[in-house]
Structure formats: C-alpha cells, structure tokens
Motif scaffolding. Structure first.
Motif, short mmCIF file in Angstrom:
data_model
loop_
_atom_site.label_atom_id
_atom_site.label_comp_id
_atom_site.label_asym_id
_atom_site.label_seq_id
_atom_site.Cartn_x
_atom_site.Cartn_y
_atom_site.Cartn_z
N TYR A 127 0.85 -1.18 0.00
CA TYR A 127 0.00 0.00 0.00
C TYR A 127 0.89 1.24 0.00
N LEU A 128 0.44 2.26 -0.72
CA LEU A 128 1.20 3.51 -0.79
C LEU A 128 0.20 4.65 -0.82
N VAL A 129 0.24 5.50 0.21
CA VAL A 129 -0.64 6.66 0.26
C VAL A 129 0.26 7.89 0.27
N THR A 130 0.01 8.79 -0.64
CA THR A 130 0.90 9.95 -0.78
C THR A 130 0.13 11.14 -1.30
N GLN A 131 0.75 12.29 -1.25
CA GLN A 131 0.08 13.50 -1.70
C GLN A 131 0.45 13.85 -3.14
N MET A 132 -0.41 14.59 -3.76
CA MET A 132 -0.15 15.08 -5.12
C MET A 132 1.19 15.81 -5.17
N GLY A 133 1.89 15.60 -6.25
CA GLY A 133 3.16 16.28 -6.44
C GLY A 133 4.37 15.52 -5.96
N ASN A 134 4.13 14.51 -5.11
CA ASN A 134 5.27 13.74 -4.60
C ASN A 134 5.81 12.78 -5.66
N ASP A 135 7.02 12.26 -5.39
CA ASP A 135 7.64 11.24 -6.23
C ASP A 135 7.71 9.95 -5.42
N LYS A 136 7.34 8.83 -6.05
CA LYS A 136 7.36 7.55 -5.33
C LYS A 136 7.86 6.44 -6.25
N SER A 137 8.32 5.35 -5.61
CA SER A 137 8.78 4.19 -6.36
C SER A 137 8.11 2.92 -5.85
N ILE A 138 7.90 1.99 -6.78
CA ILE A 138 7.40 0.66 -6.45
C ILE A 138 8.44 -0.33 -6.98
N LYS A 139 8.73 -1.33 -6.13
CA LYS A 139 9.76 -2.31 -6.53
C LYS A 139 9.12 -3.66 -6.83
N CYS A 140 9.72 -4.37 -7.76
CA CYS A 140 9.25 -5.69 -8.12
C CYS A 140 10.42 -6.62 -8.32
N GLU A 141 10.26 -7.84 -7.82
CA GLU A 141 11.31 -8.86 -7.97
C GLU A 141 10.66 -10.19 -8.31
N GLN A 142 11.29 -10.94 -9.20
CA GLN A 142 10.80 -12.29 -9.51
C GLN A 142 11.94 -13.29 -9.38
N ASN A 143 11.60 -14.47 -8.83
CA ASN A 143 12.61 -15.53 -8.65
C ASN A 143 12.31 -16.74 -9.52
N LEU A 144 11.62 -16.49 -10.64
CA LEU A 144 11.22 -17.58 -11.54
C LEU A 144 12.21 -17.80 -12.67
N GLY A 145 13.24 -16.96 -12.74
CA GLY A 145 14.20 -17.09 -13.84
C GLY A 145 13.67 -16.61 -15.17
N HIS A 146 12.57 -15.85 -15.16
CA HIS A 146 12.01 -15.35 -16.41
C HIS A 146 12.86 -14.22 -16.99
N ASP A 147 12.73 -14.03 -18.30
CA ASP A 147 13.51 -12.96 -18.93
C ASP A 147 12.68 -11.73 -19.27
N THR A 148 11.38 -11.79 -19.05
CA THR A 148 10.51 -10.66 -19.38
C THR A 148 9.69 -10.27 -18.16
N MET A 149 9.63 -8.96 -17.91
CA MET A 149 8.83 -8.44 -16.79
C MET A 149 7.94 -7.32 -17.29
N TYR A 150 6.81 -7.15 -16.61
CA TYR A 150 5.77 -6.23 -17.06
C TYR A 150 5.26 -5.39 -15.88
N TRP A 151 4.76 -4.20 -16.21
CA TRP A 151 3.93 -3.44 -15.28
C TRP A 151 2.56 -3.26 -15.92
N TYR A 152 1.51 -3.59 -15.14
CA TYR A 152 0.13 -3.38 -15.54
C TYR A 152 -0.52 -2.44 -14.53
N LYS A 153 -1.53 -1.69 -15.01
CA LYS A 153 -2.28 -0.80 -14.14
C LYS A 153 -3.74 -1.25 -14.13
#
Lengths: 114, 112
Positions: free
Chosen positions: A10-36
């Motif tokens: 969960y990430l709650v923040t105010q307008m104008g701020n900068d934030k990061s989301i991290k993702c890690e996979q341990n499946l040995g895959h070569d392709t990663m995606y971001w969906y909204k």
C-alpha cells in the motif's frame, strides 16, 4: 518461495510527490511487465522489459519511468503524482522457462494519491 | 487492435450449478489465452493457459476451451461452490513476450 513480489503493498501519498514501487521475480524469467488496474478494475499494460531492455511502452506519461537493474527486478518510479494515478499496479513476469510464456503476477501495489 | 470482451459483467448462481463463462476476442492471431481469478483486493491467480494450437485445458473442476478461428474461449466450472466467488478475467497474448490484453472480467457470486 514467493514467485513475484512487490513492495510496498500500500502507498498513500500527496499530489506532487515522487514515489517508487519495486518488483522482484525468482522464476528465472527474462521478461517483466507493469500493468495498471484502474478504479473500474480494468487491467492494462504499461511497460515491458526483456533482458533489461524496454520492449513495450504503451503511451504512458513520461512521469512514469521504469528501471530494470537486472532480469529479476523491474522498478517503477513515478514523478509529480496526480490524483488520476490512484490505482493498483501489478508487476508480472513471463518468459522462456516454459514454452507457454505464461505470465505470473505479483500481489499488487495499491497507490492512493490525495 | 485486439479487444477482449467478457459478457455478462456479473453472474449469480446457486451452489452446485455447472456454469460457463464466456470470452471473445477480435483478432484470432493469438499466441495463447489465459484465464485468471481475482479475489477482492487481491492479485491475479492464473487458472489455466491454452496455447493457440490447443483446444482445451483442464484443472480439477475447471475446463477452458479455445476456438481460435471464431475468437472465443469458455471457462467451464463444474459443481460451483461459494469459494468460487471471485472475478474471472480472460486475457490473450499476441506473441511470446508480448503484453496480455485483458477483458473486463466477470464477477461471479455463488450463493450457498
């Protein structure tokens, strides 16, 4: 033994701020995606990286910048957050470990911009 | 441009009923099709994947079929249970490393 993990959940923040989301996979895959997933629950691709190289960028505002330091990680940095960025962001991975290229999803990060 | 449609948007059935969830897509040139389950506030769980050369896949009480030429897939759930209540999403992939294009999902409620 989590396959695809994301932080934070969960990430709650105010307008104008900068934030990061991290993702890690341990499946040995070569392709990663971001969906909204928007407020109407519709899932749409944002970015895809294959072997650390950007291969899909679906007309996402340039305030969103993905970064893949290695094949197992794909992070999403968002500058100058806007109310409309509130959504659930899912990371996924898939690749040539199996010929099906099945995609596996992380648990999601619920971003709320106030 | 690929479009995936799932109708109806919501379905309510009594426990024990066999049911079919439909998915249609506009471009038949797909690499594979995946069915996912999403519980409220949770992530996506992959249920079944059907490759373009396959006609169906089965897992327990679930059976998914694919008719690529007509742009249709169905997810059959046998002997539905209240625990099957969730949103079911259909998604197609055009190529090996390409994106998934999702339908809007069918929210299933199984009444005890």
């Amino acid at each position: 033994d989590t396959a695809v993990s994301q932080t934070p959940k969960y990430l709650v923040t105010q307008m104008g701020n900068d934030k990061s989301i991290k993702c890690e996979q341990n499946l040995g895959h070569d392709t990663m995606y971001w969906y909204k997933q928007d407020s109407k629950k519709f899932l749409k691709i944002m970015f895809s990286y294959n072997n650390k190289e950007l291969i899909i960028n679906e007309t996402v505002p340039n305030r969103f910048s993905p970064k893949s330091p290695d094949k197992a990680h794909l992070n999403l940095h968002i500058n100058s957050l806007e109310l409309g960025d509130s959504a659930v962001y899912f990371c996924a991975s898939g690749g040539a470990r199996t010929e099906t290229y099945e995609q596996y999803f992380g648990p999601g990060t619920r971003l709320t911009v106030t | 441009k690929q479009e995936v449609t799932q109708i109806p948007a919501a379905l309510s059935v009594p426990e024990g009923e066999n049911l079919v969830l439909n998915c249609s897509f506009t471009d038949s040139a797909i690499y594979n099709l995946q069915w996912f389950r999403q519980d409220p506030g949770k992530g996506l769980t992959s249920l079944l994947l059907i490759q373009s050369s396959q006609r169906e896949q089965t897992s327990g009480r679930l059976n998914a079929s694919l008719d690529k030429s007509s742009g249709r897939s169905t997810l059959y759930i046998a002997a539905s249970q209240p625990g099957d209540s969730a949103t079911y999403l259909c998604a197609v992939q055009a190529g090996a490393n390409s994106k998934l294009t999702f339908g809007k999902g069918i929210t299933l409620s199984v009444r005890p």
